[in-house]
Design a protein around this motif. Structure first.
Motif, PDB file in Angstrom:
ATOM      1  N   LYS A 130      72.777  56.191   4.165  1.00  0.00           N
ATOM      2  CA  LYS A 130      72.395  56.931   5.356  1.00  0.00           C
ATOM      3  C   LYS A 130      73.120  56.299   6.521  1.00  0.00           C
ATOM      4  O   LYS A 130      73.117  55.092   6.692  1.00  0.00           O
ATOM      5  CB  LYS A 130      70.874  56.854   5.566  1.00  0.00           C
ATOM      6  N   SER A 131      73.760  57.135   7.325  1.00  0.00           N
ATOM      7  CA  SER A 131      74.456  56.664   8.515  1.00  0.00           C
ATOM      8  C   SER A 131      73.595  56.978   9.719  1.00  0.00           C
ATOM      9  O   SER A 131      73.228  58.128   9.948  1.00  0.00           O
ATOM     10  CB  SER A 131      75.814  57.355   8.621  1.00  0.00           C
ATOM     11  N   LEU A 132      73.263  55.946  10.485  1.00  0.00           N
ATOM     12  CA  LEU A 132      72.392  56.096  11.648  1.00  0.00           C
ATOM     13  C   LEU A 132      73.145  55.669  12.902  1.00  0.00           C
ATOM     14  O   LEU A 132      74.141  54.962  12.829  1.00  0.00           O
ATOM     15  CB  LEU A 132      71.139  55.235  11.481  1.00  0.00           C
ATOM     16  N   GLY A 133      72.673  56.093  14.052  1.00  0.00           N
ATOM     17  CA  GLY A 133      73.289  55.684  15.311  1.00  0.00           C
ATOM     18  C   GLY A 133      74.586  56.417  15.564  1.00  0.00           C
ATOM     19  O   GLY A 133      74.710  57.614  15.308  1.00  0.00           O
ATOM     20  N   SER A 134      75.580  55.699  16.017  1.00  0.00           N
ATOM     21  CA  SER A 134      76.872  56.270  16.394  1.00  0.00           C
ATOM     22  C   SER A 134      77.588  56.888  15.203  1.00  0.00           C
ATOM     23  O   SER A 134      77.490  56.400  14.080  1.00  0.00           O
ATOM     24  CB  SER A 134      77.753  55.179  17.000  1.00  0.00           C
ATOM     25  N   SER A 135      78.323  57.963  15.457  1.00  0.00           N
ATOM     26  CA  SER A 135      79.103  58.600  14.397  1.00  0.00           C
ATOM     27  C   SER A 135      80.591  58.262  14.518  1.00  0.00           C
ATOM     28  O   SER A 135      81.420  58.893  13.870  1.00  0.00           O
ATOM     29  CB  SER A 135      78.901  60.116  14.436  1.00  0.00           C
ATOM     30  N   ASN A 136      80.924  57.263  15.335  1.00  0.00           N
ATOM     31  CA  ASN A 136      82.300  56.817  15.487  1.00  0.00           C
ATOM     32  C   ASN A 136      82.822  56.356  14.121  1.00  0.00           C
ATOM     33  O   ASN A 136      82.283  55.436  13.512  1.00  0.00           O
ATOM     34  CB  ASN A 136      82.336  55.660  16.500  1.00  0.00           C
ATOM     35  N   VAL A 137      83.861  57.026  13.632  1.00  0.00           N
ATOM     36  CA  VAL A 137      84.362  56.810  12.267  1.00  0.00           C
ATOM     37  C   VAL A 137      84.752  55.355  12.020  1.00  0.00           C
ATOM     38  O   VAL A 137      84.415  54.787  10.978  1.00  0.00           O
ATOM     39  CB  VAL A 137      85.559  57.751  11.982  1.00  0.00           C
ATOM     40  N   LEU A 138      85.437  54.739  12.962  1.00  0.00           N
ATOM     41  CA  LEU A 138      85.880  53.357  12.786  1.00  0.00           C
ATOM     42  C   LEU A 138      84.684  52.404  12.710  1.00  0.00           C
ATOM     43  O   LEU A 138      84.632  51.535  11.830  1.00  0.00           O
ATOM     44  CB  LEU A 138      86.826  52.951  13.922  1.00  0.00           C
ATOM     45  N   ASN A 139      83.705  52.570  13.594  1.00  0.00           N
ATOM     46  CA  ASN A 139      82.527  51.694  13.581  1.00  0.00           C
ATOM     47  C   ASN A 139      81.677  51.911  12.335  1.00  0.00           C
ATOM     48  O   ASN A 139      81.126  50.953  11.788  1.00  0.00           O
ATOM     49  CB  ASN A 139      81.689  51.888  14.840  1.00  0.00           C
ATOM     50  N   VAL A 140      81.567  53.157  11.861  1.00  0.00           N
ATOM     51  CA  VAL A 140      80.813  53.441  10.637  1.00  0.00           C
ATOM     52  C   VAL A 140      81.496  52.767   9.445  1.00  0.00           C
ATOM     53  O   VAL A 140      80.830  52.142   8.602  1.00  0.00           O
ATOM     54  CB  VAL A 140      80.665  54.967  10.421  1.00  0.00           C
ATOM     55  N   ALA A 141      82.822  52.860   9.370  1.00  0.00           N
ATOM     56  CA  ALA A 141      83.567  52.222   8.277  1.00  0.00           C
ATOM     57  C   ALA A 141      83.413  50.704   8.335  1.00  0.00           C
ATOM     58  O   ALA A 141      83.223  50.052   7.302  1.00  0.00           O
ATOM     59  CB  ALA A 141      85.041  52.606   8.339  1.00  0.00           C
ATOM     60  N   ARG A 142      83.477  50.141   9.532  1.00  0.00           N
ATOM     61  CA  ARG A 142      83.317  48.684   9.668  1.00  0.00           C
ATOM     62  C   ARG A 142      81.902  48.246   9.315  1.00  0.00           C
ATOM     63  O   ARG A 142      81.714  47.180   8.717  1.00  0.00           O
ATOM     64  CB  ARG A 142      83.670  48.242  11.083  1.00  0.00           C
ATOM     65  N   ALA A 143      80.897  49.062   9.654  1.00  0.00           N
ATOM     66  CA  ALA A 143      79.515  48.740   9.287  1.00  0.00           C
ATOM     67  C   ALA A 143      79.348  48.765   7.761  1.00  0.00           C
ATOM     68  O   ALA A 143      78.679  47.900   7.191  1.00  0.00           O
ATOM     69  CB  ALA A 143      78.548  49.718   9.951  1.00  0.00           C
ATOM     70  N   ALA A 144      79.963  49.743   7.098  1.00  0.00           N
ATOM     71  CA  ALA A 144      79.906  49.813   5.634  1.00  0.00           C
ATOM     72  C   ALA A 144      80.578  48.588   5.017  1.00  0.00           C
ATOM     73  O   ALA A 144      80.058  48.002   4.059  1.00  0.00           O
ATOM     74  CB  ALA A 144      80.562  51.095   5.134  1.00  0.00           C
ATOM     75  N   MET A 145      81.726  48.200   5.554  1.00  0.00           N
ATOM     76  CA  MET A 145      82.431  47.012   5.055  1.00  0.00           C
ATOM     77  C   MET A 145      81.578  45.753   5.255  1.00  0.00           C
ATOM     78  O   MET A 145      81.514  44.897   4.376  1.00  0.00           O
ATOM     79  CB  MET A 145      83.770  46.840   5.779  1.00  0.00           C
ATOM     80  N   LYS A 146      80.939  45.661   6.411  1.00  0.00           N
ATOM     81  CA  LYS A 146      80.097  44.506   6.702  1.00  0.00           C
ATOM     82  C   LYS A 146      78.925  44.440   5.725  1.00  0.00           C
ATOM     83  O   LYS A 146      78.563  43.369   5.242  1.00  0.00           O
ATOM     84  CB  LYS A 146      79.580  44.607   8.139  1.00  0.00           C
ATOM     85  N   GLY A 147      78.346  45.608   5.416  1.00  0.00           N
ATOM     86  CA  GLY A 147      77.247  45.658   4.449  1.00  0.00           C
ATOM     87  C   GLY A 147      77.687  45.195   3.069  1.00  0.00           C
ATOM     88  O   GLY A 147      76.982  44.433   2.406  1.00  0.00           O
TER      89      GLY A 147
END
Length: 178
Positions: A130-147
């Motif tokens: 589930k993607s929450l908060g901002s939908s900025n593609v770069l930040n979402v990808a970085r959050a997934a990588m961090k996870g």
């Protein structure tokens, strides 16, 4: 100093490369605006290694090449538990929050956009996200990588807790074994 270029090309053929995002950026200079392209690429071996890279250039092909090189250099191992991840995790980068949850075999990758690309090239085949908060593609990808980077290895965590690794597996795995 000689380098073996053939092995480098062999690596290129093995890895799965996906362009996640191409955006036009502008730099304001004295005479007006200078336009360039920012490309986000994710690279993985479909077996537990994944990297994210960003490249900027005046032309799209150059930006893609730069992003690919950076993604290859930034590749990191991801602990997997069969076809899924070992445990649930929530990670944040900027305003983007990504929830990654292990799923039983046959579920598939229930994810969208950047998170799907990151997980598929990492080799994850069954997961709920589930993607929450901002939908900025770069930040979402970085959050997934961090996870994925924060994932713990089941055997290491079991030895730290003084338990059997089977006790820490997801419930559907314990059901099969017990």
């Amino acid at each position: 100093m000689r380098r073996n270029f053939r092995s480098r090309n062999d690596d290129r053929e093995e890895l799965d490369e996906r362009v996640i995002d191409i955006s036009r950026v502008a730099k304001v200079v004295k005479g007006g605006r200078r336009f360039a392209f920012r490309v986000t690429v994710v690279v993985g071996d479909n077996a537990g290694k994944v990297g994210l890279g960003v490249g900027k250039a005046r032309g799209v092909p150059d930006a893609i090449r730069k992003a690919n090189e950076r993604a290859r250099k930034a590749m990191k191992p991801v602990p997997l538990s069969g076809t899924t991840i070992p445990h649930e995790i929530t990670s944040k980068h900027g305003g983007a929050i990504v929830l990654l949850k292990p799923a039983s075999r046959g579920t598939g990758v229930k994810a969208g956009g950047a998170v799907r690309a990151v997980l598929e090239v990492a080799g994850v085949r069954d997961i709920l996200t589930k993607s929450l908060g901002s939908s900025n593609v770069l930040n979402v990808a970085r959050a997934a990588m961090k996870g994925l980077a924060q994932m713990k290895i089941v055997e290491d965590e079991a030895s730290n807790r003084g338990k059997d690794p089977a006790d820490l597996m997801p419930f559907w795995e314990r059901k099969k074994n017990g």
